[in-house]
Write an enzyme that holds these catalytic residues in place. Structure first.
Site, PDB file in Angstrom:
ATOM      1  N   LYS A   1      -2.653 100.061  44.987  1.00  0.00           N
ATOM      2  CA  LYS A   1      -1.663 101.207  44.780  1.00  0.00           C
ATOM      3  C   LYS A   1      -0.883 101.531  46.255  1.00  0.00           C
ATOM      4  O   LYS A   1      -0.011 101.887  46.128  1.00  0.00           O
ATOM      5  CB  LYS A   1      -2.303 102.369  44.172  1.00  0.00           C
ATOM      6  CG  LYS A   1      -2.538 102.081  42.565  1.00  0.00           C
ATOM      7  CD  LYS A   1      -2.986 103.502  42.012  1.00  0.00           C
ATOM      8  CE  LYS A   1      -3.823 103.504  40.956  1.00  0.00           C
ATOM      9  NZ  LYS A   1      -3.502 102.525  39.659  1.00  0.00           N
TER      10      LYS A   1
ATOM     11  N   GLU B   1      -3.271 112.549  46.484  1.00  0.00           N
ATOM     12  CA  GLU B   1      -1.542 112.510  46.100  1.00  0.00           C
ATOM     13  C   GLU B   1      -1.468 114.068  45.606  1.00  0.00           C
ATOM     14  O   GLU B   1      -2.705 114.509  45.149  1.00  0.00           O
ATOM     15  CB  GLU B   1      -1.464 111.705  44.844  1.00  0.00           C
ATOM     16  CG  GLU B   1      -0.710 110.478  44.864  1.00  0.00           C
ATOM     17  CD  GLU B   1      -0.318 109.678  43.459  1.00  0.00           C
ATOM     18  OE1 GLU B   1      -0.492 110.275  42.572  1.00  0.00           O
ATOM     19  OE2 GLU B   1       0.045 108.523  43.564  1.00  0.00           O
TER      20      GLU B   1
ATOM     21  N   HIS C   1      -6.770 109.960  30.990  1.00  0.00           N
ATOM     22  CA  HIS C   1      -5.851 109.254  31.621  1.00  0.00           C
ATOM     23  C   HIS C   1      -5.260 108.058  31.017  1.00  0.00           C
ATOM     24  O   HIS C   1      -5.056 106.927  31.730  1.00  0.00           O
ATOM     25  CB  HIS C   1      -6.211 108.990  32.971  1.00  0.00           C
ATOM     26  CG  HIS C   1      -6.557 110.425  33.911  1.00  0.00           C
ATOM     27  ND1 HIS C   1      -5.477 111.203  34.123  1.00  0.00           N
ATOM     28  CD2 HIS C   1      -7.542 110.704  34.682  1.00  0.00           C
ATOM     29  CE1 HIS C   1      -6.133 112.397  34.722  1.00  0.00           C
ATOM     30  NE2 HIS C   1      -7.272 111.978  34.905  1.00  0.00           N
TER      31      HIS C   1
ATOM     32  N   ARG D   1       2.095  92.634  34.206  1.00  0.00           N
ATOM     33  CA  ARG D   1       1.601  92.201  33.180  1.00  0.00           C
ATOM     34  C   ARG D   1       2.249  92.533  31.981  1.00  0.00           C
ATOM     35  O   ARG D   1       2.995  93.463  31.633  1.00  0.00           O
ATOM     36  CB  ARG D   1       0.134  92.236  33.022  1.00  0.00           C
ATOM     37  CG  ARG D   1      -0.336  93.607  33.016  1.00  0.00           C
ATOM     38  CD  ARG D   1      -1.809  93.995  32.640  1.00  0.00           C
ATOM     39  NE  ARG D   1      -2.040  95.215  32.972  1.00  0.00           N
ATOM     40  CZ  ARG D   1      -2.041  96.461  32.055  1.00  0.00           C
ATOM     41  NH1 ARG D   1      -1.335  96.062  31.006  1.00  0.00           N
ATOM     42  NH2 ARG D   1      -2.339  97.388  32.618  1.00  0.00           N
TER      43      ARG D   1
END
Ligand code: ADP
Ligand code: ADP
Ligand code: MG
Length: 498
Positions: A118, A202, A237, A294
């Site tokens: 990430k 974040e 999530h 993907r």
């Protein structure tokens, strides 16, 4: 250009079968791989050839990259499709495959590598003016310095593992006091779960929506977007219900998000199908989250509204062809919804409920699609993801698609195990879902197991009472034996009442 004649699908379950169906339509010979637990699986029966990889655990079967590549050499396979999960986002595997002279149906190993982290992904796209959630852009090594940064960003914040995925590796920190402890835990969890302790922070968006853009690119450098998927209904999530288009995305926002996603793809010279995920705040500002390199679980909703077969397009671009359509050729037709059907008990904290599919009857009809890998009588193995199927509907607008999904859920007959179908029905009938005004907190805000228990309206109670009297009268006169009115077939109570 190298025509693919024989394709090995390095996966199992619904996605293996779905990929092979397209390959077969394209005249490509298919090869399945399987573990001992999947001997009788539909993907094995459907394939032209099948190779046993080993015992059930993934690390002794579906993750054995060398064994899979050896099988390709023996059977003269010229391409591998990795599906999703397993080896699909493993850059080392993609490289080994192409080094062996086999086509990898997916992006380059370099693109997988960059987007698999990430942090590396954020760095790669930072030059292109893509909006990003406020946070740190490097792995945290200095905890006191990170604490200062967290104060600047403002609590709550989210600690994320750079190598995380599948909704794992995230910790919410509500206030400064918790920071150090949570940070230590996050680092050690990331190390043990992903073999990489790199974490970053974040800003935690408190009322977010998850909206992602499907992209596809060819090896000539053309990239287009196939619009958005709304994936805000999540549990832990992880997505449970997805739809396209999103109820909150305007044509302007769609264009802005689509163009941002194309820039993200171009930042890593992307080819093949991919998904750029964004988080959207209450004011409908969108921020880049990550890119999945993907085919996505929820790709069918995009296929339903665009009329494109994404697997076919993946195979085409892997063969070296240019995309057969441009951005202007693409448009949205109607509305599509997908629910993920899991072998989990929504009345018991969604614990996996593995067992035998005693009854398994799929709903049918125009605009109804079921992607699955099981049949009546089969066992759901405990070794893998407990997803049984994906139920997908398409109709001319959102309201009709919701109605169609509710009746398709009612027609889906599964006994022998508990499934999440009743939970999905609850969501679809909830006013927040119907209004389109919901965020990723939907499940925690509105769901509790008691909500699944049927509540009869007064009118229904009256009908039920009438029916009971009628049945009593009939049984008394012994005209028709009870429960045998349909020649022994299951009575659909709901239809009888309405
Ligand atoms: P999608 O991102 O396609 O909507 P998921 O996030 O549920 O769907 O991921 C697809 C599959 O890949 C799931 O089986 C999930 O468990 C698995 N997966 C994704 N990322 C990882 C990862 N980093 N490590 C392990 N499994 C992963
Ligand atoms: P994964 O690799 O596990 O899919 P993502 O970065 O895509 O990780 O995030 C998964 C989910 O976590 C998102 O769909 C969203 O629900 C939640 N999430 C991620 N980042 C944030 C954030 N900054 N604020 C609030 N929720 C977030
Ligand atoms: Mg994600």
């Amino acid at each position: 250009m190298s025509k693919i004649k024989k394709l090995l699908v390095a996966n199992r379950g619904e996605i293996a079968l779905r990929i092979m169906k397209t390959a077969k339509q394209m005249g490509i010979t298919t090869v399945a791989v399987y573990s001992e637990a999947d001997r009788n699986s539909l993907h094995v029966k459907f394939a032209d050839e099948a190779v046993l990889l080993g015992p059930p655990p993934s690390n002794q079967s579906y993750l054995l990259s060398d064994k899979i590549i050896d099988a390709c050499k023996k059977l003269q396979v010229d391409a591998i499709h990795p599906g999703y999960g397993f080896l699909s986002e493993n850059a080392g595997f993609a490289k080994k495959v192409s080094d062996a002279g086999i086509i990898f149906v997916g992006p380059s190993p370099e693109a997988i590598e960059v987007m698999g982290s990430k942090l590396a992904a954020k760095n790669a796209v930072s030059k292109y003016g893509i909006p990003m959630v406020p946070g740190t852009d490097e792995a945290i090594t200095d905890i006191p310095a990170a604490k200062v940064k967290a104060l600047e960003i403002g609590y709550p914040i989210l600690i994320k593992a750079s190598a995380g995925g599948g909704g794992k590796g995230m910790r919410i920190v509500a206030s400064e006091e918790e920071f150090e402890e949570q940070m230590q835990r996050a680092i050690s969890e990331a190390e043990s779960a992903f073999g990489d302790g790199a974490v970053f922070i974040e800003k935690y968006i408190t009322s977010p929506r998850h909206i992602e853009i499907q992209v596809i690119g060819d090896q000539q450098g053309n990239v287009v977007y196939l619009f958005e998927r709304e994936c805000s209904v999540q549990r832990r999530h992880q997505k449970v219900i997805e739809e396209a288009p999103s109820a909150v995305v305007s044509p302007e926002m769609r264009k802005a998000m689509g163009e941002a996603a194309v820039k993200v793809a171009k930042a890593c010279d992307y080819y093949g199908a991919g998904t750029v995920e964004f988080i959207v705040d209450e004011k409908l500002n969108f921020y880049f989250l990550e890119m999945n390199t993907r085919l996505q679980v929820e790709h069918p909703v995009t296929e339903m509204i665009t009329g494109k077969d994404l697997v076919k397009e993946q195979i085409h671009v892997a063969e070296g062809h240019s995309l057969p359509f441009s951005q202007d050729d693409l448009s949205i037709n109607g509305h599509s919804i997908e629910v993920r059907v899991y072998a989990e008990d929504p009345r018991n904290n969604f614990l996996p409920d593995i067992g035998n599919l005693k009854t398994y009857i799929r709903p049918q009809g125009p605009g109804i699609r079921v992607d699955d890998g099981f049949e009546q009588g089969m066992d759901i193995p405990i070794y893998y993801d407990p997803m049984i199927s994906k139920l997908i509907v398409h109709d001319e607008n959102r309201e009709k698609a919701i109605q169609k999904m509710v009746s398709a859920i009612d027609d889906y007959q599964i006994t022998g195990i508990e499934t999440t179908l009743s939970f999905c029905r609850f969501v679809l009938e909830h006013e927040a879902f119907i209004s389109g005004d919901f965020d990723t907190k939907f499940v925690e805000k509105y769901f509790s197991p008691e909500k699944l228990d049927i509540k009869w309206t007064e009118e229904e109670m009256e009908l039920l009472a009438g029916l009971a009297v009628e049945m009593y009268e009939r049984s008394k006169n012994q005209l028709i034996p009870i429960g045998n009115e349909n020649g022994g077939k299951r009575t659909n109570w709901k239809n009888r009442l309405i």
